[in-house]
Motif scaffolding. Structure first.
Motif, PDB file in Angstrom:
ATOM      1  N   SER A  31       1.070   4.026  -3.020  1.00  0.00           N
ATOM      2  CA  SER A  31       0.825   5.434  -2.726  1.00  0.00           C
ATOM      3  C   SER A  31       1.994   6.301  -3.189  1.00  0.00           C
ATOM      4  O   SER A  31       1.794   7.331  -3.836  1.00  0.00           O
ATOM      5  CB  SER A  31       0.610   5.603  -1.224  1.00  0.00           C
TER       6      SER A  31
ATOM      7  N   SER B  74       0.824  -1.201   0.000  1.00  0.00           N
ATOM      8  CA  SER B  74       0.000   0.000   0.000  1.00  0.00           C
ATOM      9  C   SER B  74       0.863   1.258   0.000  1.00  0.00           C
ATOM     10  O   SER B  74       0.604   2.203  -0.744  1.00  0.00           O
ATOM     11  CB  SER B  74      -0.925  -0.015   1.217  1.00  0.00           C
TER      12      SER B  74
ATOM     13  N   LEU C 294      -4.615   2.031  -8.543  1.00  0.00           N
ATOM     14  CA  LEU C 294      -4.885   2.542  -7.199  1.00  0.00           C
ATOM     15  C   LEU C 294      -6.302   2.219  -6.755  1.00  0.00           C
ATOM     16  O   LEU C 294      -6.523   1.882  -5.588  1.00  0.00           O
ATOM     17  CB  LEU C 294      -4.636   4.046  -7.156  1.00  0.00           C
TER      18      LEU C 294
END
Length: 114
Positions: free
Chosen positions: A47, A43, A101
């Protein structure tokens, strides 16, 4: 006497199974923690990757749009085609990043529910 021996054997077998279950439970907890850490790392990576790719990509898209506008110097046909390709491919790449995403967010939400 035979019942007592059987009870002792059953007790020992139960204790051994209990130890084995406890060991497997600890192994499962360790694996679960490792998996949760891997999800966090993934994650964080997505990001960071998103930010690192989106910012310059949005600049490329913006500059391409400006250059294709009517306010600048006239472009040759080849220049216009090249800039249109840059703009089209930039928007496509941005959409791919957004899709990745979005998928990651859905996956993360599903992982939290389990």
């Amino acid at each position: 006497m035979g019942v007592a021996i059987t009870n002792v054997q059953n007790y020992e077998a139960t204790q051994e199974l209990s130890r084995e279950i406890s060991k497997k439970h600890n192994e499962l907890n360790t694996k679960t923690q490792e998996l949760e850490k891997a999800y966090r790392v993934k994650s964080d990576f997505l990001s960071n990757m998103s930010h690192e790719l989106r910012t310059p990509l949005n600049s490329i898209i913006g500059f391409s749009s400006i250059l294709l506008g009517d306010r600048g110097d006239p472009l040759t046909t080849d220049q216009r085609k090249a800039l249109e390709k840059v703009l089209k491919n930039g928007k496509h790449l941005l959409q791919l990043i957004n899709d990745i995403l979005d998928f990651s967010k859905i996956e993360s939400a599903n992982a939290c529910q389990h």
